[in-house]
Design a protein around this motif. Structure first.
Motif, PDB file in Angstrom:
ATOM      1  N   SER A 112       0.833  -1.204   0.000  1.00  0.00           N
ATOM      2  CA  SER A 112       0.000   0.000   0.000  1.00  0.00           C
ATOM      3  C   SER A 112       0.865   1.251   0.000  1.00  0.00           C
ATOM      4  O   SER A 112       2.016   1.223   0.425  1.00  0.00           O
ATOM      5  CB  SER A 112      -0.896   0.010   1.241  1.00  0.00           C
ATOM      6  N   ALA A 113       0.276   2.330  -0.454  1.00  0.00           N
ATOM      7  CA  ALA A 113       0.951   3.632  -0.349  1.00  0.00           C
ATOM      8  C   ALA A 113       0.533   4.354   0.926  1.00  0.00           C
ATOM      9  O   ALA A 113       1.144   5.342   1.318  1.00  0.00           O
ATOM     10  CB  ALA A 113       0.602   4.501  -1.559  1.00  0.00           C
ATOM     11  N   THR A 114      -0.539   3.850   1.583  1.00  0.00           N
ATOM     12  CA  THR A 114      -1.074   4.552   2.753  1.00  0.00           C
ATOM     13  C   THR A 114      -1.381   3.567   3.878  1.00  0.00           C
ATOM     14  O   THR A 114      -2.533   3.397   4.280  1.00  0.00           O
ATOM     15  CB  THR A 114      -2.357   5.333   2.372  1.00  0.00           C
ATOM     16  N   HIS A 115      -0.350   2.903   4.383  1.00  0.00           N
ATOM     17  CA  HIS A 115      -0.537   1.962   5.498  1.00  0.00           C
ATOM     18  C   HIS A 115      -1.043   2.686   6.747  1.00  0.00           C
ATOM     19  O   HIS A 115      -0.614   3.803   7.037  1.00  0.00           O
ATOM     20  CB  HIS A 115       0.797   1.297   5.858  1.00  0.00           C
ATOM     21  N   LYS A 116      -1.933   2.005   7.499  1.00  0.00           N
ATOM     22  CA  LYS A 116      -2.269   2.496   8.835  1.00  0.00           C
ATOM     23  C   LYS A 116      -1.193   2.073   9.820  1.00  0.00           C
ATOM     24  O   LYS A 116      -0.810   2.817  10.708  1.00  0.00           O
ATOM     25  CB  LYS A 116      -3.629   1.936   9.276  1.00  0.00           C
ATOM     26  N   ASN A 117      -0.759   0.827   9.688  1.00  0.00           N
ATOM     27  CA  ASN A 117       0.276   0.281  10.569  1.00  0.00           C
ATOM     28  C   ASN A 117       1.334  -0.410   9.723  1.00  0.00           C
ATOM     29  O   ASN A 117       1.025  -1.018   8.692  1.00  0.00           O
ATOM     30  CB  ASN A 117      -0.323  -0.731  11.554  1.00  0.00           C
ATOM     31  N   LEU A 118       2.580  -0.300  10.158  1.00  0.00           N
ATOM     32  CA  LEU A 118       3.674  -0.969   9.453  1.00  0.00           C
ATOM     33  C   LEU A 118       4.093  -2.208  10.240  1.00  0.00           C
ATOM     34  O   LEU A 118       4.329  -2.143  11.433  1.00  0.00           O
ATOM     35  CB  LEU A 118       4.875  -0.020   9.311  1.00  0.00           C
ATOM     36  N   TYR A 119       4.148  -3.349   9.551  1.00  0.00           N
ATOM     37  CA  TYR A 119       4.607  -4.585  10.171  1.00  0.00           C
ATOM     38  C   TYR A 119       5.849  -5.063   9.413  1.00  0.00           C
ATOM     39  O   TYR A 119       5.751  -5.413   8.236  1.00  0.00           O
ATOM     40  CB  TYR A 119       3.530  -5.672  10.082  1.00  0.00           C
ATOM     41  N   ASN A 120       6.986  -5.063  10.059  1.00  0.00           N
ATOM     42  CA  ASN A 120       8.207  -5.604   9.436  1.00  0.00           C
ATOM     43  C   ASN A 120       8.425  -5.035   8.030  1.00  0.00           C
ATOM     44  O   ASN A 120       8.402  -5.752   7.039  1.00  0.00           O
ATOM     45  CB  ASN A 120       8.132  -7.138   9.363  1.00  0.00           C
ATOM     46  N   LEU A 121       8.624  -3.749   7.966  1.00  0.00           N
ATOM     47  CA  LEU A 121       8.789  -3.066   6.682  1.00  0.00           C
ATOM     48  C   LEU A 121       9.968  -3.645   5.905  1.00  0.00           C
ATOM     49  O   LEU A 121      11.074  -3.730   6.413  1.00  0.00           O
ATOM     50  CB  LEU A 121       9.033  -1.566   6.930  1.00  0.00           C
ATOM     51  N   VAL A 122       9.724  -4.073   4.654  1.00  0.00           N
ATOM     52  CA  VAL A 122      10.809  -4.627   3.838  1.00  0.00           C
ATOM     53  C   VAL A 122      11.177  -3.728   2.669  1.00  0.00           C
ATOM     54  O   VAL A 122      12.283  -3.823   2.131  1.00  0.00           O
ATOM     55  CB  VAL A 122      10.457  -6.038   3.293  1.00  0.00           C
TER      56      VAL A 122
END
Length: 883
Positions: A112-122
């Motif tokens: 996504s370009a507009t995450h609400k939450n980031l999980y383990n950003l790669v």
């Protein structure tokens, strides 16, 4: 559409043989997804995950299978598009997300370009990076205030300044008509004079010192508060002005782009479906549809648009050029559509259900038809149903008719039109002058821009006052690149801790303190930090400056104007210099190379044998003790590490001829040359593995480019020259950014008579400083920016445009030295990339060739400072004197 792309990336893989869209009526299609031991992709919509009652989760009576359980057993990889829509509210996960977790996926990718939450950003390509790299359109904002009656005494209190003055927005007279402009005022300022004599401001004075809270008092007008204006207008008229501006800008843009075969689209965001399609009206037109038809029918008849109508006659048909995409249509609410009573009296404004459905199909499913001139539909009205999932590369105007307090963010709405444009053949257009998205807003430019900037900052987690562990890791990475060695694993932690101890950083909220300005005087206590003290302080400063400049540049369309030629350009002497510069660099040339085949083959073999050998993987076994402290939290202590070398497994999948074909495809080298290279590679069997093969390809391309550059020659192309418009950089200037502290727009000093244009839009502070020096040097006779993407030098690394064209005085008897200059401010030669060095070398060879056919030689040079430029001038003068 992506099948060819995947074929190129993955050795001819035809993705069409590996995927299908899920259909609940064909459950057995899932059997091959579950059973086959090769790549399989199934595309499903989220409704299949939301409920336990969907077919996929029930017993299939025919087969006796529960396909949901079968999917769970194979632990699939799940890719979620636009995952923020599944996050749920507060602490409770949505049903869809809970269902996805039931599948026990091997892993989940959230895209996504507009995450609400980031999980383990790669991977991250944020809005700033995309904007800076010109991967999206630039944003321009025009407002209803750009269409103010030129006889109206418009005043807005725009800013309260640090010197206790006020900045007002007023109308101002100019050669090209009445325009909005900013003026700075104190007590007793005369608005009549500041507007260049507009009669509506007669007897209007600032009667008191401006005040941030109380506002500004103006005789014959009253008090205006900060951020407010005296422009009273009702909602209906507001919408009419916005629609009128959008239509005008749309047709102007289409007129500009028609010869490039680019079709222009405009998108309207509205707050109520009823305002466009009102089923209580006989002709079904809502208020916005009626306003559009009235305004469009007047504007399209203007003589300036006659060439458009000759090329696209269907633009005369109002009902063909506009359509609405709404939930009511998409969901096919049959009662509303079927009960339409079509009759000939309203044929010009009514649409049949079939016409409406066709319009929706075009908008949603047939984007290729929508960007064709054969399809007249150009203006699209949309409601909240138009969110993620629909955009079109050729949206050039976005009209915000909805309430400005809408819950849908500006950034999200604007995202529908940011993709780079394509022509009617589907080819991407990269010209920055073309790729501008104009937003027509119903609020003031600066308020809109500030709000949009805030959304970009929030989405990117950007705060220039914050310095946290991620920032420290970035500093560490930059230092490691400079020193070309690895720093300690806890370097970033040590930097944070010492900044806290030095009182440069507040530990509670990670905010920098006022003391940060003195950090360059601080002596680090830690041995490693102390060793690299100067480098840390210098890198920190540059990093924070970069963070400071992370700002989306939003063009003020209300004050935008074409950069005018300087008034003296037609003076005989100046015009003669400009014409001479153009003539001396206008010859086009193409490059040819004469590579020594044997040398090339030998170097490829040597490089491949040095690099391509079986690699082992390092597995690190670590152990540590968890120490829990109530004040400091949990931390691992007494960590020990053991490294094991493990042989890397190969993925053997290619024949010798497949390897040759792959290298031929991407190097364009003859088959026999590749045979000769491969026959001498010691571990050729490793190339059966794609990772080794790609490494070999990179090496061969690198060697090939190096040989091309070393042996490059340029050949003039007969009867092909650059025109003046191809050479001179004519930027559009946002007049509200003239005083921008980031120094992006330099305003040339008129009396010096040196710059071709009044304003120079620069890419950096270094370019700004260079322009300033050029403008103040008495021996500079003329200077201009060169037009990127138009005046180009063809190189093995792609097209290249130098930065500046300069005419410099040689002596009183000589007209001047013609200089083409590339600025790499504050960089040494060793700091330049191989590509930058290669392009500079090609440019040197290019101008050597061009100089053989011109009356006056053109010197090319790269410079990293004004001092370096003056040294190059001296060299040139000396060489002319010797000659």
């Amino acid at each position: 559409m992506l099948s060819d792309h995947f074929k190129a990336l993955y050795n001819g893989l035809d993705i069409r043989q590996h995927f299908f869209s899920y259909d609940s009526k064909k459950l057995t299609d899932l059997d091959k997804f579950v059973q086959l031991d090769r790549l399989q992709v199934v595309i499903m919509n989220i409704q299949q995950f939301n409920s336990s009652k969907t077919k996929i989760k029930k017993d299939d009576h025919e087969s006796g299978k529960v396909y949901w359980d079968m999917l769970s057993n194979i632990k699939p990889i799940v890719i979620i598009d636009e995952p923020q829509r599944l996050e749920g509210n507060g602490k409770k996960k949505s049903k869809a997300l809970q269902s996805i977790e039931e599948l026990k996926p091997l892993f989940t990718l959230r895209y996504s370009a507009t995450h609400k939450n980031l999980y383990n950003l790669v991977y991250k390509l944020d809005s700033f990076d995309a904007y800076e790299q010109d991967l999206v359109k630039k944003i321009e904002v025009s407002t209803v205030y750009s269409d103010i009656d030129p006889n109206y005494p418009y005043v807005r209190f725009a800013r309260f300044n640090s010197d206790y003055s006020a900045t007002l927005e007023i109308l101002k007279s100019s050669e090209k008509g009445t325009r909005l402009d900013y003026v700075k005022v104190n007590k007793n300022a005369n608005l009549h004079e500041l507007s260049d004599g507009l009669p509506q401001y007669k007897d209007m004075f600032i009667t008191k010192d401006p005040h941030k809270i109380e506002g500004i008092d103006i005789s014959n007008l009253g008090t205006i508060k900060l951020g407010e204006d005296n422009y009273n207008i009702n909602q209906k008229e507001l919408a009419r002005i916005q629609i009128r501006i959008t239509i005008r800008k749309h047709l102007d843009k289409q007129l500009e782009l028609i010869d490039r075969n680019i079709k222009v689209l405009s998108l309207f965001f509205i707050d109520e479906v009823k305002k466009f399609r009102d089923y209580s009206k006989e002709d079904t037109r809502g208020i916005y549809a009626m306003i559009f038809d009235e305004e469009y029918s007047k504007i399209i008849k203007q003589s300036k648009y006659k060439p458009l109508l000759e090329r696209i006659p269907e633009l005369n048909n109002i009902t063909s050029v506009r359509e609405g995409y709404f939930a009511v249509d998409k969901n096919k609410k049959a009662i509303e559509i079927d009960n339409w009573d079509y009759n000939d009296d309203t044929a010009s404004v009514r649409k049949t259900p079939e016409e409406v459905e066709r319009g929706i199909e075009l908008i949603l499913d047939k984007k290729d038809e929508l960007i064709s001139f054969k399809e007249p539909l150009s203006f699209i009205f949309a409601h909240s149903a138009l969110r993620e999932g629909w955009d079109n590369p050729n949206i050039f105007q976005l009209c915000m008719l909805r309430n400005t307090n809408s819950e849908i963010s500006k950034k999200q709405e604007i995202g529908r039109g940011l993709r780079l444009a394509v022509n009617t053949n589907g080819e991407r257009e990269t010209d920055k002058d073309v790729n501008i998205l104009t937003v027509i807003a119903n609020e003031h430019y600066d308020k809109f821009a500030e709000s949009l900037q805030r959304e970009y900052n929030e989405d990117s987690g950007y705060n220039r006052e914050i310095f946290n562990i991620q920032d420290a890791v970035q500093i560490q990475s930059k230092i490691e690149k400079l020193i070309k060695e690895k720093l300690s694993d806890d370097f970033a932690d040590k930097l944070i801790n010492e900044m806290v101890k030095g009182k440069f950083l507040n530990k509670k909220d990670n905010k920098l303190t006022e003391n940060i300005k003195d950090m360059n005087l601080y002596e680090f206590k830690d041995k490693e930090l102390n060793k690299y003290q100067n480098l840390i302080q210098e890198t920190f400063k540059k990093y924070m400056e970069g963070k400071e400049s992370k700002k989306i540049r939003i063009i003020n369309g209300d004050m935008k104007k074409e950069n005018e030629f300087s008034s003296y350009i037609k003076e005989p002497e100046f015009n003669k210099l400009l014409t001479s510069l153009i003539e001396n660099i206008s010859q086009r040339a193409m490059y040819e190379v004469n590579i020594n085949k044997d040398d090339f083959i030998t170097e490829c073999i040597n490089r491949l044998n040095l690099t391509i050998h079986k690699k082992s993987k390092q597995l690190i076994e670590a152990s540590a003790k968890l120490d829990i402290n109530k004040q400091k939290g949990a931390k691992m202590k007494n960590e020990t590490k053991y490294t094991h070398e493990v042989a890397q497994e190969l993925s053997v999948s290619k024949s010798y001829f497949e390897i040759v074909d792959y290298l031929m495809k991407y190097t364009l080298l003859p088959r026999m040359v590749i045979f000769k290279i491969l026959n001498n590679v010691n571990e050729i069997n490793l190339l059966q593995d794609q990772s080794y093969l790609d490494e070999a390809l990179d090496i061969m391309l690198e060697v090939l480019k190096a040989h091309k550059v070393s042996k490059i020659n340029y050949v003039p192309i007969d009867n092909h020259i650059y025109e003046m418009g191809d050479i001179l950089q004519r930027d559009t200037v946002d007049m509200s950014k003239i005083d921008d502290p980031n120094k992006k727009i330099y305003e040339a000093i008129e009396k010096n008579k040196r710059s071709v244009y009044k304003y120079i839009v620069t890419d950096s502070k270094g370019e700004y400083e260079f322009a300033k020096h050029l403008d103040q040097d008495e021996d500079v006779l003329l200077f201009t920016k060169l037009k990127k993407g138009k005046f180009t030098i063809d190189t093995p690394f792609g097209n290249y445009t130098p930065d500046w064209g300069i005419v410099y005085r040689l002596d009183e008897d000589e007209a001047g030295i013609y200089f083409i200059v590339e600025t790499k401010w504050d960089k040494e030669w060793v700091d330049l990339t191989d590509i930058e060095k290669g392009k500079i070398h090609c440019a040197e060879r290019y101008f050597e060739t061009i100089n053989e056919n011109v009356e006056s030689e053109v010197a090319f040079s790269w410079v990293n400072s004004w001092n370096k430029f003056t040294q190059e001038i001296k060299k040139k003068k000396d060489s002319v004197s010797l000659a």
